[in-house]
Scaffold this motif. Structure first.
Motif, short mmCIF file in Angstrom:
data_model
loop_
_atom_site.label_atom_id
_atom_site.label_comp_id
_atom_site.label_asym_id
_atom_site.label_seq_id
_atom_site.Cartn_x
_atom_site.Cartn_y
_atom_site.Cartn_z
N VAL A 22 115.80 92.02 42.31
CA VAL A 22 116.46 90.66 42.85
C VAL A 22 117.37 91.20 44.27
CG1 VAL A 22 118.13 88.50 42.23
CG2 VAL A 22 117.27 89.48 40.96
N TYR A 23 117.18 90.78 45.30
CA TYR A 23 117.58 91.04 46.53
C TYR A 23 118.68 90.09 46.70
CZ TYR A 23 113.36 94.14 46.87
OH TYR A 23 113.04 94.80 46.59
N ALA A 24 120.04 90.33 46.73
CA ALA A 24 121.28 89.40 47.34
C ALA A 24 121.88 89.98 48.14
CB ALA A 24 122.19 89.05 45.94
N ALA A 25 122.61 88.85 48.88
CA ALA A 25 123.18 89.00 50.20
C ALA A 25 124.55 88.71 50.69
CB ALA A 25 122.22 88.83 51.37
N PRO A 26 125.91 88.91 49.56
CA PRO A 26 126.65 87.91 49.18
C PRO A 26 127.42 88.76 50.17
CG PRO A 26 126.77 90.32 47.53
CD PRO A 26 125.50 89.63 48.28
N ARG A 27 128.46 87.32 50.72
CA ARG A 27 129.48 87.98 51.34
C ARG A 27 130.12 88.91 51.41
NH1 ARG A 27 132.79 82.73 54.19
NH2 ARG A 27 132.02 83.29 55.76
N GLY A 28 131.21 90.00 52.36
CA GLY A 28 131.12 90.89 52.44
C GLY A 28 130.45 92.36 52.84
N GLY A 29 129.77 92.36 53.39
CA GLY A 29 128.70 92.95 54.28
C GLY A 29 127.04 93.68 53.17
N ASN A 30 127.54 93.58 51.91
CA ASN A 30 126.37 94.62 51.70
C ASN A 30 125.15 93.31 51.13
OD1 ASN A 30 128.33 96.89 51.34
ND2 ASN A 30 129.31 95.87 49.75
N VAL A 31 124.47 94.65 50.91
CA VAL A 31 123.70 93.88 50.71
C VAL A 31 122.61 94.49 49.34
CG1 VAL A 31 120.64 93.78 51.45
CG2 VAL A 31 121.95 93.21 52.86
N TYR A 32 121.92 93.82 48.40
CA TYR A 32 121.92 94.62 46.71
C TYR A 32 120.92 94.17 46.55
CZ TYR A 32 127.45 94.79 46.69
OH TYR A 32 128.46 95.13 46.71
N CYS A 33 119.97 95.41 45.72
CA CYS A 33 118.77 95.53 45.23
C CYS A 33 119.15 95.35 43.78
CB CYS A 33 117.89 96.12 45.12
SG CYS A 33 116.22 96.18 44.89
N LEU A 34 118.92 94.35 42.87
CA LEU A 34 119.45 94.43 41.54
C LEU A 34 118.25 94.23 40.65
CD1 LEU A 34 122.26 91.43 41.76
CD2 LEU A 34 122.66 93.62 42.16
N ASP A 35 118.43 95.47 39.34
CA ASP A 35 117.05 94.77 38.31
C ASP A 35 117.51 94.15 37.48
OD1 ASP A 35 116.50 95.46 35.58
OD2 ASP A 35 115.65 97.46 36.58
N LEU A 36 115.81 93.57 37.58
CA LEU A 36 116.09 92.00 37.46
C LEU A 36 116.14 91.83 35.44
CD1 LEU A 36 115.59 88.85 37.68
CD2 LEU A 36 113.20 89.11 37.39
N ASP A 37 115.53 93.01 34.98
CA ASP A 37 116.67 92.63 33.59
C ASP A 37 117.67 93.25 33.06
OD1 ASP A 37 113.38 91.80 33.23
OD2 ASP A 37 112.36 93.70 33.23
N LYS A 38 117.47 94.50 33.61
CA LYS A 38 119.43 94.66 32.93
C LYS A 38 120.38 94.09 33.79
CE LYS A 38 117.04 99.71 32.53
NZ LYS A 38 116.58 100.17 32.99
#
Length: 82
Positions: A22-38
């Motif tokens: 899961v790729y997310a780009a919240p406010r604050g200037g960071n881009v995250y890649c999250l594990d969908l299951d965990k």
């Protein structure tokens, strides 16, 4: 609820999901890649490397194994292997 994880990030755009990522780009200037299951963070990218005051303005898009995000100052961020 048991077995449910929650994540509280101020996200103003859509996320992108590819396979188990899961790729997310919240406010604050960071881009995250999250594990969908965990729900755990696989990696994060600090957009300040692109330039100070770069604000995320778009949802992440995935194409050809690369992640693209529109930033302020007429910038397009591409994360992936060359």
């Amino acid at each position: 609820m048991t077995g449910v994880q929650t994540c509280a990030l101020p996200i103003l755009s859509s996320t992108a999901i590819v396979k188990n990522n899961v790729y997310a780009a919240p406010r604050g200037g960071n881009v995250y890649c999250l594990d969908l299951d965990k729900g755990s963070v696989k990696w994060k990218y600090d957009t300040s490397d692109v330039g100070n005051d770069s604000e995320i303005l778009s949802s992440p898009a995935i194409a050809n194994g690369k992640l693209y995000i529109g930033l302020s100052r007429k910038s397009l961020l591409c994360i992936g292997k060359k």
